[in-house]
Motif scaffolding. Structure first.
Motif, PDB file in Angstrom:
ATOM      1  N   HIS A   1       0.831  -1.200   0.000  1.00 47.87           N
ATOM      2  CA  HIS A   1       0.000   0.000   0.000  1.00 47.87           C
ATOM      3  C   HIS A   1       0.863   1.246   0.000  1.00 47.87           C
ATOM      4  O   HIS A   1       0.365   2.346  -0.222  1.00 47.87           O
ATOM      5  N   ILE A   2       2.151   1.097   0.261  1.00 47.24           N
ATOM      6  CA  ILE A   2       3.113   2.200   0.244  1.00 47.24           C
ATOM      7  C   ILE A   2       4.314   1.754  -0.598  1.00 47.24           C
ATOM      8  O   ILE A   2       4.822   0.651  -0.435  1.00 47.24           O
ATOM      9  N   GLY A   3       4.746   2.598  -1.510  1.00 44.50           N
ATOM     10  CA  GLY A   3       5.927   2.277  -2.307  1.00 44.50           C
ATOM     11  C   GLY A   3       5.755   1.064  -3.199  1.00 44.50           C
ATOM     12  O   GLY A   3       6.692   0.277  -3.365  1.00 44.50           O
ATOM     13  N   ARG A   4       4.597   0.930  -3.814  1.00 39.24           N
ATOM     14  CA  ARG A   4       4.348  -0.236  -4.670  1.00 39.24           C
ATOM     15  C   ARG A   4       5.307  -0.270  -5.858  1.00 39.24           C
ATOM     16  O   ARG A   4       5.476   0.719  -6.564  1.00 39.24           O
ATOM     17  N   LEU A   5       5.938  -1.406  -6.062  1.00 44.07           N
ATOM     18  CA  LEU A   5       6.853  -1.596  -7.191  1.00 44.07           C
ATOM     19  C   LEU A   5       6.354  -2.781  -8.003  1.00 44.07           C
ATOM     20  O   LEU A   5       6.562  -3.934  -7.641  1.00 44.07           O
ATOM     21  N   ASP A   6       5.700  -2.499  -9.109  1.00 45.37           N
ATOM     22  CA  ASP A   6       5.083  -3.527  -9.942  1.00 45.37           C
ATOM     23  C   ASP A   6       5.488  -3.326 -11.401  1.00 45.37           C
ATOM     24  O   ASP A   6       6.361  -4.024 -11.912  1.00 45.37           O
ATOM     25  N   LYS A   7       4.908  -2.346 -12.053  1.00 45.09           N
ATOM     26  CA  LYS A   7       5.255  -2.076 -13.448  1.00 45.09           C
ATOM     27  C   LYS A   7       6.722  -1.692 -13.586  1.00 45.09           C
ATOM     28  O   LYS A   7       7.381  -2.078 -14.558  1.00 45.09           O
ATOM     29  N   GLY A   8       7.221  -0.960 -12.612  1.00 40.92           N
ATOM     30  CA  GLY A   8       8.624  -0.568 -12.652  1.00 40.92           C
ATOM     31  C   GLY A   8       9.553  -1.759 -12.567  1.00 40.92           C
ATOM     32  O   GLY A   8      10.591  -1.807 -13.246  1.00 40.92           O
ATOM     33  N   LEU A   9       9.197  -2.734 -11.743  1.00 41.03           N
ATOM     34  CA  LEU A   9      10.025  -3.932 -11.610  1.00 41.03           C
ATOM     35  C   LEU A   9      10.026  -4.715 -12.909  1.00 41.03           C
ATOM     36  O   LEU A   9      11.074  -5.227 -13.338  1.00 41.03           O
ATOM     37  N   ASP A  10       8.870  -4.797 -13.551  1.00 40.27           N
ATOM     38  CA  ASP A  10       8.789  -5.507 -14.827  1.00 40.27           C
ATOM     39  C   ASP A  10       9.670  -4.837 -15.883  1.00 40.27           C
ATOM     40  O   ASP A  10      10.405  -5.515 -16.616  1.00 40.27           O
ATOM     41  N   GLN A  11       9.602  -3.512 -15.976  1.00 41.06           N
ATOM     42  CA  GLN A  11      10.411  -2.837 -16.993  1.00 41.06           C
ATOM     43  C   GLN A  11      11.890  -2.925 -16.662  1.00 41.06           C
ATOM     44  O   GLN A  11      12.724  -3.071 -17.567  1.00 41.06           O
ATOM     45  N   ALA A  12      12.225  -2.847 -15.377  1.00 44.50           N
ATOM     46  CA  ALA A  12      13.632  -2.957 -14.993  1.00 44.50           C
ATOM     47  C   ALA A  12      14.203  -4.304 -15.416  1.00 44.50           C
ATOM     48  O   ALA A  12      15.323  -4.386 -15.935  1.00 44.50           O
ATOM     49  N   MET A  13      13.443  -5.364 -15.195  1.00 46.48           N
ATOM     50  CA  MET A  13      13.895  -6.695 -15.574  1.00 46.48           C
ATOM     51  C   MET A  13      13.997  -6.823 -17.092  1.00 46.48           C
ATOM     52  O   MET A  13      14.944  -7.401 -17.621  1.00 46.48           O
ATOM     53  N   ALA A  14      13.026  -6.261 -17.802  1.00 50.43           N
ATOM     54  CA  ALA A  14      13.005  -6.374 -19.260  1.00 50.43           C
ATOM     55  C   ALA A  14      14.111  -5.569 -19.921  1.00 50.43           C
ATOM     56  O   ALA A  14      14.695  -6.001 -20.920  1.00 50.43           O
ATOM     57  N   ASP A  15      14.426  -4.398 -19.352  1.00 48.65           N
ATOM     58  CA  ASP A  15      15.376  -3.490 -19.996  1.00 48.65           C
ATOM     59  C   ASP A  15      16.769  -3.524 -19.387  1.00 48.65           C
ATOM     60  O   ASP A  15      17.652  -2.768 -19.814  1.00 48.65           O
ATOM     61  N   GLY A  16      16.977  -4.371 -18.392  1.00 49.54           N
ATOM     62  CA  GLY A  16      18.316  -4.512 -17.825  1.00 49.54           C
ATOM     63  C   GLY A  16      18.737  -3.397 -16.894  1.00 49.54           C
ATOM     64  O   GLY A  16      19.929  -3.124 -16.734  1.00 49.54           O
ATOM     65  N   TRP A  17      17.749  -2.728 -16.274  1.00 46.27           N
ATOM     66  CA  TRP A  17      18.095  -1.724 -15.286  1.00 46.27           C
ATOM     67  C   TRP A  17      18.641  -2.404 -14.029  1.00 46.27           C
ATOM     68  O   TRP A  17      18.424  -3.600 -13.803  1.00 46.27           O
ATOM     69  N   THR A  18      19.340  -1.666 -13.218  1.00 43.99           N
ATOM     70  CA  THR A  18      19.918  -2.219 -11.993  1.00 43.99           C
ATOM     71  C   THR A  18      18.862  -2.245 -10.891  1.00 43.99           C
ATOM     72  O   THR A  18      18.261  -1.215 -10.571  1.00 43.99           O
ATOM     73  N   VAL A  19      18.630  -3.428 -10.335  1.00 40.41           N
ATOM     74  CA  VAL A  19      17.686  -3.599  -9.230  1.00 40.41           C
ATOM     75  C   VAL A  19      18.491  -4.058  -8.014  1.00 40.41           C
ATOM     76  O   VAL A  19      19.066  -5.148  -8.016  1.00 40.41           O
ATOM     77  N   VAL A  20      18.543  -3.212  -6.994  1.00 37.63           N
ATOM     78  CA  VAL A  20      19.343  -3.496  -5.803  1.00 37.63           C
ATOM     79  C   VAL A  20      18.549  -4.361  -4.840  1.00 37.63           C
ATOM     80  O   VAL A  20      17.496  -3.956  -4.346  1.00 37.63           O
ATOM     81  N   ASP A  21      19.045  -5.547  -4.577  1.00 38.59           N
ATOM     82  CA  ASP A  21      18.444  -6.442  -3.583  1.00 38.59           C
ATOM     83  C   ASP A  21      18.988  -6.040  -2.215  1.00 38.59           C
ATOM     84  O   ASP A  21      20.126  -6.346  -1.864  1.00 38.59           O
ATOM     85  N   MET A  22      18.173  -5.352  -1.429  1.00 39.35           N
ATOM     86  CA  MET A  22      18.656  -4.820  -0.154  1.00 39.35           C
ATOM     87  C   MET A  22      19.183  -5.915   0.767  1.00 39.35           C
ATOM     88  O   MET A  22      20.196  -5.751   1.436  1.00 39.35           O
ATOM     89  N   ALA A  23      18.488  -7.040   0.812  1.00 44.37           N
ATOM     90  CA  ALA A  23      18.884  -8.118   1.721  1.00 44.37           C
ATOM     91  C   ALA A  23      20.227  -8.712   1.342  1.00 44.37           C
ATOM     92  O   ALA A  23      21.025  -9.085   2.211  1.00 44.37           O
ATOM     93  N   GLU A  24      20.499  -8.803   0.047  1.00 38.79           N
ATOM     94  CA  GLU A  24      21.710  -9.461  -0.425  1.00 38.79           C
ATOM     95  C   GLU A  24      22.868  -8.503  -0.661  1.00 38.79           C
ATOM     96  O   GLU A  24      24.036  -8.888  -0.512  1.00 38.79           O
ATOM     97  N   GLU A  25      22.570  -7.267  -1.033  1.00 41.16           N
ATOM     98  CA  GLU A  25      23.630  -6.393  -1.526  1.00 41.16           C
ATOM     99  C   GLU A  25      24.039  -5.279  -0.562  1.00 41.16           C
ATOM    100  O   GLU A  25      25.023  -4.587  -0.820  1.00 41.16           O
ATOM    101  N   TRP A  26      23.304  -5.093   0.534  1.00 42.30           N
ATOM    102  CA  TRP A  26      23.667  -4.067   1.501  1.00 42.30           C
ATOM    103  C   TRP A  26      24.156  -4.705   2.796  1.00 42.30           C
ATOM    104  O   TRP A  26      23.434  -5.469   3.434  1.00 42.30           O
TER     105      TRP A  26
END
Length: 344
Positions: free
Chosen positions: A311-336
């Motif tokens: 309900h706050i900070g929804r990431l849906d369409k943005g996540l799909d486009q990031a995956m499709a276009d090769g944008w960098t998606v930071v996995d907080m649990a794994e990368e920080w």
């Protein structure tokens, strides 16, 4: 809870868009525009795809003679604030500020004790507040922000920032900033980037504290705002806020805000939600090259885990486009390595 998201967007429409971490600039090696640092410039980032992609991009756009070289004046980096530079759960921090203001103002408004949704809020009945719907919440937000000059509002923000505590961590809200992102801001500035905040939040809510926390001065903040009126005030001029929308810096408003306030297309943009998607799409169209980054909230232990159904900070369409276009998606649990400065 879905209504809360919509209501907060409305809040941003009317928000009075009106501790600290001093950062020292590191020396750039004279033989190159690339900042050569003896130590790791991103120490809170684990070695992984995001860190490697960031450093590779910075190197190629700052190296003289590189086909991807970008002059300093064009190295514009834009960052969303809520959920990107600091936390945004369990509700947007500026919304919490507005509710706290209502409580503080209540002694001067005895009529609120019998008037909804003020009565429910003052009694601590948030369920009843939510039943009032968006019109009720707008009443609260309007009452908490109107009738003040810019200086008065700034003083109220600074007082709240210095005294309010987050309900989960009991830390000041300005301690709920992301240590890895603080490092990223500094790393980019060390390499000739100019960093901007481009947020759906109120511009004048962020201005009083953002430079001390992020190293980003007030004139490099783009945010939502309401209209202001000039009042000569018997020779003591002030600007007063009126309850009319001036600009909404969210979704497709973000590229418009960038164009109006910055005047250049970014080559680096970071966000965390679908509200940032258009800013990243706009950045991706830069012919000089571009880097698009999404902060993905995957850490339910150290922070919160949420994306498509939040309900706050929804990431849906943005996540799909990031995956499709090769944008960098930071996995907080794994990368920080750490989340907040107080984790160090």
């Amino acid at each position: 809870m879905k209504g809360i998201k919509n209501t907060f967007v409305l809040f941003l429409l009317i928000a009075l868009a009106w501790s600290c971490r001093n950062q020292e600039a590191k020396t750039v090696a004279p033989e190159s525009e690339v900042a050569v640092l003896a130590e790791d410039p991103l120490p809170s980032w684990n070695e992984g795809p995001s860190k490697a992609a960031i450093t590779a991009f910075v190197e190629k756009v700052t190296t003289q003679g590189s086909p991807s070289f970008v002059p300093e004046e064009d190295r514009i980096a834009t960052f969303d604030n809520d959920g990107t530079l600091w936390s945004e759960q369990p509700m947007y921090f500026q919304f919490t500020f507005a509710l706290d203001r209502i409580r503080a103002m209540a002694p001067d408004h005895p009529e609120w004790s019998d008037k909804q949704p003020f009565k429910a809020l003052l009694e601590g009945d948030m369920e009843a507040v939510m039943k009032e719907g968006e019109p009720g919440l707008i009443k609260l937000l309007m009452a908490s922000h109107t009738g003040m000059t810019g200086d008065e509002f700034e003083a109220s923000v600074l007082d709240w920032i210095q005294t309010a505590r987050h309900p989960k961590t009991n830390q000041p809200y300005t301690s709920m900033v992301y240590q890895p992102m603080l490092e990223l801001l500094e790393y980019l500035r060390d390499n000739g980037f100019t960093t901007f905040i481009v947020s759906g939040g109120g511009i004048d809510f962020m201005r009083p504290w953002a430079e001390g926390v992020y190293g980003i001065p007030s004139h490099q903040i783009v945010g939502s705002s309401v209209k202001t009126q000039f009042d000569y005030n018997d020779g003591n001029p002030v600007l007063r806020k009126i309850p009319e929308v001036n600009f909404v810096d969210d979704k497709d408003g973000k590229p418009v805000g960038i164009d109006q306030h910055i005047g250049k297309k970014p080559i680096f943009a970071a966000g965390n939600s679908d509200g940032d998607l258009q800013m990243l799409q706009y950045t991706a169209s830069n012919p000089q090259g571009a880097f698009m980054l999404y902060v993905h909230h995957t850490d339910g232990e150290r922070e919160w885990a949420y994306d498509r159904d939040s309900h706050i900070g929804r990431l849906d369409k943005g996540l799909d486009q990031a995956m499709a276009d090769g944008w960098t998606v930071v996995d907080m649990a794994e990368e920080w390595k750490v989340i907040y400065p107080f984790d160090l």
